[in-house]
Design a protein around this motif. Structure first.
Motif, PDB file in Angstrom:
ATOM      1  N   MET A  12      27.168  23.317  22.880  1.00  0.00           N
ATOM      2  CA  MET A  12      27.862  24.510  22.387  1.00  0.00           C
ATOM      3  C   MET A  12      28.693  25.150  23.488  1.00  0.00           C
ATOM      4  O   MET A  12      29.813  25.633  23.249  1.00  0.00           O
ATOM      5  CB  MET A  12      26.832  25.515  21.855  1.00  0.00           C
ATOM      6  CG  MET A  12      26.128  25.052  20.595  1.00  0.00           C
ATOM      7  SD  MET A  12      27.298  24.783  19.234  1.00  0.00           S
ATOM      8  CE  MET A  12      26.232  24.014  18.017  1.00  0.00           C
ATOM      9  N   ALA A  13      28.195  25.149  24.733  1.00  0.00           N
ATOM     10  CA  ALA A  13      28.965  25.710  25.849  1.00  0.00           C
ATOM     11  C   ALA A  13      30.220  24.894  26.107  1.00  0.00           C
ATOM     12  O   ALA A  13      31.319  25.447  26.302  1.00  0.00           O
ATOM     13  CB  ALA A  13      28.087  25.766  27.098  1.00  0.00           C
ATOM     14  N   PHE A  39      31.499  30.608  16.212  1.00  0.00           N
ATOM     15  CA  PHE A  39      30.246  29.870  16.005  1.00  0.00           C
ATOM     16  C   PHE A  39      29.636  29.457  17.340  1.00  0.00           C
ATOM     17  O   PHE A  39      28.448  29.690  17.600  1.00  0.00           O
ATOM     18  CB  PHE A  39      30.505  28.640  15.133  1.00  0.00           C
ATOM     19  CG  PHE A  39      29.272  27.834  14.851  1.00  0.00           C
ATOM     20  CD1 PHE A  39      28.479  28.102  13.745  1.00  0.00           C
ATOM     21  CD2 PHE A  39      28.883  26.797  15.707  1.00  0.00           C
ATOM     22  CE1 PHE A  39      27.342  27.365  13.481  1.00  0.00           C
ATOM     23  CE2 PHE A  39      27.739  26.060  15.446  1.00  0.00           C
ATOM     24  CZ  PHE A  39      26.968  26.341  14.328  1.00  0.00           C
ATOM     25  N   THR A  40      30.443  28.817  18.198  1.00  0.00           N
ATOM     26  CA  THR A  40      29.901  28.334  19.471  1.00  0.00           C
ATOM     27  C   THR A  40      29.497  29.494  20.374  1.00  0.00           C
ATOM     28  O   THR A  40      28.494  29.418  21.100  1.00  0.00           O
ATOM     29  CB  THR A  40      30.934  27.457  20.180  1.00  0.00           C
ATOM     30  OG1 THR A  40      32.172  28.203  20.347  1.00  0.00           O
ATOM     31  CG2 THR A  40      31.222  26.200  19.372  1.00  0.00           C
ATOM     32  N   GLU A  41      30.258  30.575  20.359  1.00  0.00           N
ATOM     33  CA  GLU A  41      29.936  31.726  21.197  1.00  0.00           C
ATOM     34  C   GLU A  41      28.589  32.331  20.802  1.00  0.00           C
ATOM     35  O   GLU A  41      27.722  32.579  21.647  1.00  0.00           O
ATOM     36  CB  GLU A  41      31.051  32.761  21.058  1.00  0.00           C
ATOM     37  CG  GLU A  41      30.968  33.913  22.033  1.00  0.00           C
ATOM     38  CD  GLU A  41      32.160  34.839  21.893  1.00  0.00           C
ATOM     39  OE1 GLU A  41      32.528  35.475  22.892  1.00  0.00           O
ATOM     40  OE2 GLU A  41      32.725  34.926  20.791  1.00  0.00           O
ATOM     41  N   ALA A  42      28.390  32.585  19.483  1.00  0.00           N
ATOM     42  CA  ALA A  42      27.123  33.148  19.021  1.00  0.00           C
ATOM     43  C   ALA A  42      25.981  32.145  19.168  1.00  0.00           C
ATOM     44  O   ALA A  42      24.826  32.533  19.403  1.00  0.00           O
ATOM     45  CB  ALA A  42      27.254  33.597  17.572  1.00  0.00           C
ATOM     46  N   ALA A  43      26.266  30.839  19.018  1.00  0.00           N
ATOM     47  CA  ALA A  43      25.231  29.814  19.182  1.00  0.00           C
ATOM     48  C   ALA A  43      24.708  29.800  20.609  1.00  0.00           C
ATOM     49  O   ALA A  43      23.497  29.650  20.844  1.00  0.00           O
ATOM     50  CB  ALA A  43      25.778  28.444  18.797  1.00  0.00           C
ATOM     51  N   VAL A  45      24.630  32.408  22.622  1.00  0.00           N
ATOM     52  CA  VAL A  45      23.807  33.610  22.779  1.00  0.00           C
ATOM     53  C   VAL A  45      22.437  33.408  22.134  1.00  0.00           C
ATOM     54  O   VAL A  45      21.398  33.718  22.720  1.00  0.00           O
ATOM     55  CB  VAL A  45      24.533  34.831  22.170  1.00  0.00           C
ATOM     56  CG1 VAL A  45      23.609  36.059  22.207  1.00  0.00           C
ATOM     57  CG2 VAL A  45      25.815  35.106  22.909  1.00  0.00           C
ATOM     58  N   GLY A  46      22.445  32.877  20.883  1.00  0.00           N
ATOM     59  CA  GLY A  46      21.170  32.648  20.202  1.00  0.00           C
ATOM     60  C   GLY A  46      20.312  31.630  20.921  1.00  0.00           C
ATOM     61  O   GLY A  46      19.092  31.811  21.067  1.00  0.00           O
ATOM     62  N   GLY A  47      20.915  30.539  21.392  1.00  0.00           N
ATOM     63  CA  GLY A  47      20.159  29.521  22.101  1.00  0.00           C
ATOM     64  C   GLY A  47      19.577  30.024  23.407  1.00  0.00           C
ATOM     65  O   GLY A  47      18.418  29.749  23.754  1.00  0.00           O
ATOM     66  N   LEU A  48      20.396  30.798  24.168  1.00  0.00           N
ATOM     67  CA  LEU A  48      19.895  31.353  25.426  1.00  0.00           C
ATOM     68  C   LEU A  48      18.790  32.372  25.186  1.00  0.00           C
ATOM     69  O   LEU A  48      17.800  32.425  25.928  1.00  0.00           O
ATOM     70  CB  LEU A  48      21.055  32.002  26.192  1.00  0.00           C
ATOM     71  CG  LEU A  48      22.028  31.029  26.879  1.00  0.00           C
ATOM     72  CD1 LEU A  48      23.247  31.775  27.400  1.00  0.00           C
ATOM     73  CD2 LEU A  48      21.332  30.281  28.007  1.00  0.00           C
ATOM     74  N   ALA A  49      18.935  33.197  24.143  1.00  0.00           N
ATOM     75  CA  ALA A  49      17.911  34.204  23.854  1.00  0.00           C
ATOM     76  C   ALA A  49      16.589  33.547  23.491  1.00  0.00           C
ATOM     77  O   ALA A  49      15.521  33.961  23.971  1.00  0.00           O
ATOM     78  CB  ALA A  49      18.394  35.115  22.724  1.00  0.00           C
ATOM     79  N   ASP A  50      16.654  32.512  22.657  1.00  0.00           N
ATOM     80  CA  ASP A  50      15.404  31.850  22.268  1.00  0.00           C
ATOM     81  C   ASP A  50      14.837  31.016  23.409  1.00  0.00           C
ATOM     82  O   ASP A  50      13.611  30.876  23.521  1.00  0.00           O
ATOM     83  CB  ASP A  50      15.640  30.981  21.029  1.00  0.00           C
ATOM     84  CG  ASP A  50      15.710  31.821  19.766  1.00  0.00           C
ATOM     85  OD1 ASP A  50      15.259  32.974  19.808  1.00  0.00           O
ATOM     86  OD2 ASP A  50      16.214  31.332  18.744  1.00  0.00           O
ATOM     87  N   TRP A  51      15.719  30.449  24.253  1.00  0.00           N
ATOM     88  CA  TRP A  51      15.204  29.768  25.452  1.00  0.00           C
ATOM     89  C   TRP A  51      14.440  30.742  26.322  1.00  0.00           C
ATOM     90  O   TRP A  51      13.355  30.444  26.825  1.00  0.00           O
ATOM     91  CB  TRP A  51      16.368  29.171  26.247  1.00  0.00           C
ATOM     92  CG  TRP A  51      15.958  28.759  27.637  1.00  0.00           C
ATOM     93  CD1 TRP A  51      15.328  27.630  28.015  1.00  0.00           C
ATOM     94  CD2 TRP A  51      16.127  29.558  28.829  1.00  0.00           C
ATOM     95  NE1 TRP A  51      15.084  27.644  29.379  1.00  0.00           N
ATOM     96  CE2 TRP A  51      15.567  28.816  29.897  1.00  0.00           C
ATOM     97  CE3 TRP A  51      16.694  30.795  29.091  1.00  0.00           C
ATOM     98  CZ2 TRP A  51      15.560  29.291  31.200  1.00  0.00           C
ATOM     99  CZ3 TRP A  51      16.695  31.267  30.397  1.00  0.00           C
ATOM    100  CH2 TRP A  51      16.132  30.514  31.437  1.00  0.00           C
ATOM    101  N   PHE A  52      14.996  31.948  26.513  1.00  0.00           N
ATOM    102  CA  PHE A  52      14.318  32.952  27.315  1.00  0.00           C
ATOM    103  C   PHE A  52      12.987  33.340  26.680  1.00  0.00           C
ATOM    104  O   PHE A  52      11.967  33.475  27.367  1.00  0.00           O
ATOM    105  CB  PHE A  52      15.218  34.189  27.454  1.00  0.00           C
ATOM    106  CG  PHE A  52      14.625  35.267  28.312  1.00  0.00           C
ATOM    107  CD1 PHE A  52      14.836  35.280  29.681  1.00  0.00           C
ATOM    108  CD2 PHE A  52      13.843  36.269  27.757  1.00  0.00           C
ATOM    109  CE1 PHE A  52      14.277  36.275  30.478  1.00  0.00           C
ATOM    110  CE2 PHE A  52      13.281  37.256  28.546  1.00  0.00           C
ATOM    111  CZ  PHE A  52      13.503  37.256  29.911  1.00  0.00           C
ATOM    112  N   ALA A  53      12.976  33.521  25.342  1.00  0.00           N
ATOM    113  CA  ALA A  53      11.753  33.943  24.656  1.00  0.00           C
ATOM    114  C   ALA A  53      10.662  32.887  24.773  1.00  0.00           C
ATOM    115  O   ALA A  53       9.501  33.198  25.057  1.00  0.00           O
ATOM    116  CB  ALA A  53      12.069  34.238  23.188  1.00  0.00           C
ATOM    117  N   VAL A  54      11.034  31.612  24.529  1.00  0.00           N
ATOM    118  CA  VAL A  54      10.040  30.538  24.602  1.00  0.00           C
ATOM    119  C   VAL A  54       9.532  30.370  26.032  1.00  0.00           C
ATOM    120  O   VAL A  54       8.330  30.220  26.276  1.00  0.00           O
ATOM    121  CB  VAL A  54      10.646  29.223  24.070  1.00  0.00           C
ATOM    122  CG1 VAL A  54       9.733  28.044  24.381  1.00  0.00           C
ATOM    123  CG2 VAL A  54      10.900  29.321  22.573  1.00  0.00           C
ATOM    124  N   THR A  55      10.442  30.413  26.995  1.00  0.00           N
ATOM    125  CA  THR A  55      10.041  30.241  28.393  1.00  0.00           C
ATOM    126  C   THR A  55       9.167  31.387  28.858  1.00  0.00           C
ATOM    127  O   THR A  55       8.186  31.190  29.598  1.00  0.00           O
ATOM    128  CB  THR A  55      11.286  30.124  29.282  1.00  0.00           C
ATOM    129  OG1 THR A  55      12.108  29.053  28.816  1.00  0.00           O
ATOM    130  CG2 THR A  55      10.903  29.856  30.726  1.00  0.00           C
TER     131      THR A  55
END
Length: 406
Positions: A12-13, A39-43, A45-55
């Protein structure tokens, strides 16, 4: 799955960079490209946020000590207590055990398994149960588990009123004449002991004889007479069922049995001997060895259940299983005994089992706890990241559409 989720975020990046470059090179495409860029911009953000949450659940993101991250390692002890409380409240209370066992025909299920353990369904159940039991035995702390077993055995031994029990056993043995083989064996051992120590006995008689007896050789004749008389007496007692000495021994044993059952002084002596044996370090070492041998045998059996259920043992278990499957009265008795036994075990040792689980988890280091919980959750953690990336992209498109309409 971790690589796939990370790769999707990087994709996405890269797509965002390429699309932004195309929008600069081809302004006429800015309308359609706007949706893809959103789409890619919000994806991202969403991917990084969930990566942070899971980590953040398992470790500090990028190794930075950000507050409220590495939640599981920092709360390891509280998680251990919560797991133990959950186990106690949902599985290890007498009411729960009794309710779960009510209506469950444990005897019939056991009989079906024992009578035909080679069936595919039974084989899968046996393999799964064997692996689970082996993992439990290997994961529990051997020293603490051994201490728990020894404590339980010691408590049971302390509760036993040994003297009346021994008295009743001795009375039954005398009534059924089951003590005779033991008596004859003891008499033979006495004879063997005398025979193996003849030189010592002769020397004792020689030393205690006076000088006249030694000078005349009467001491040797006396020693021969004593030894011959002892051998003859032992032989007569062994071969003659009605020998008077046997009657005297039976009377003495009967009196001992009566004293064990009813005489407080004798009971107190037996209780004192029992307590001294329990406190003896040799008994503790024997219990340690017994637990380790039992644990090793259990591990060996559960790791190879097919071999454990083969041969004469397998045939005997199959016959037992057939009886359990066909006899309704036997099923009722076994099920009632199993329910009472399990409820009793939970009542007595439920708290110790819960404490064992809690203390075992607390002894694990933070990395072990993290790896085990993360491995148990598994792929779903990475699906959170994947879904966050895709759902974030869809919301980005929706926001872009709303911006265009407004």
């Amino acid at each position: 799955m971790r690589l796939f989720a990370t790769g999707l975020l990087l994709f996405m990046a890269a797509a965002f960079i390429v699309l932004k470059r195309l929008a600069v090179l081809h302004p006429e495409w800015s309308g359609p490209l706007g949706y893809a860029i959103s789409f890619t911009e919000a994806a991202m953000v969403g991917g990084l946020a969930d990566w942070f949450a899971v980590t953040a659940l398992f470790r500090h993101p990028l190794g930075l000590p950000i507050p409220h991250t590495a939640i599981i390692p920092d709360n390891k002890d509280r998680i251990a207590d919560s797991m133990a409380m959950f186990l106690r409240d949902n599985f290890l209370t007498p009411q729960v055990v009794a309710r779960r066992l009510k209506g469950f025909n444990l005897a019939a299920a056991t009989g079906a398994f024992l009578s035909d353990p080679a069936r595919d369904e039974q084989s899968r159940i046996r393999a799964g149960a064997a692996n689970l039991l082996a993992d439990v035995l290997e994961s529990l702390d051997p020293e603490q588990m051994g201490g728990m077993v020894k404590t339980g055995l010691r408590r049971q031994l302390e509760k036993i009123d040994a003297a009346p029990l021994l008295g009743q056993m001795l009375t039954s043995a005398i009534a059924d004449r089951r003590h005779l083989p033991v008596l004859e064996s003891v008499l033979r051992k006495i004879g063997e002991a005398i025979e193996s120590n003849e030189p010592l006995i002769r020397e004792m008689i020689h030393q205690r004889a006076n000088s006249i007896m030694r000078w005349t050789g009467l001491d040797e004749r006396l020693a021969n007479g004593v030894l011959d008389g002892a051998y003859r007496l032992l032989a007569e007692v062994i071969v003659q069922p009605d020998h008077p000495l046997r009657a005297r021994i039976d009377e003495a044993l009967a009196k001992l049995a009566e004293d064990l059952r009813s005489k407080p002084e004798t009971q107190a002596k037996v209780e004192r001997i029992k307590n001294e044996l329990i406190e003896n370090p040799a008994v503790a070492a024997w219990l340690d060895g017994m637990w380790e041998r039992t644990r090793a045998a259990l591990l060996k059996a559960v790791r190879n259940p097919d071999k454990a259920l083969s041969g004469a043992l397998g045939e005997s278990l199959a016959q037992l299983g057939q009886a359990l499957g066909d006899d309704a009265r036997l099923q009722y008795m076994v099920n009632r005994f199993a329910r009472r036994t399990l409820v009793g075990i939970v009542s007595r040792y439920g708290g110790e089992i819960v404490r064992l689980v809690s203390e075992t988890v607390k002894r694990w280091d933070a990395r072990t706890v993290t790896d085990r919980i993360e491995g148990a959750v598994g792929r779903d953690l990475q699906f959170i990241r994947i879904n966050g990336t895709l759902v974030g992209g869809l919301f980005g498109v929706c926001i872009h559409v709303a911006d265009q309409l407004l």
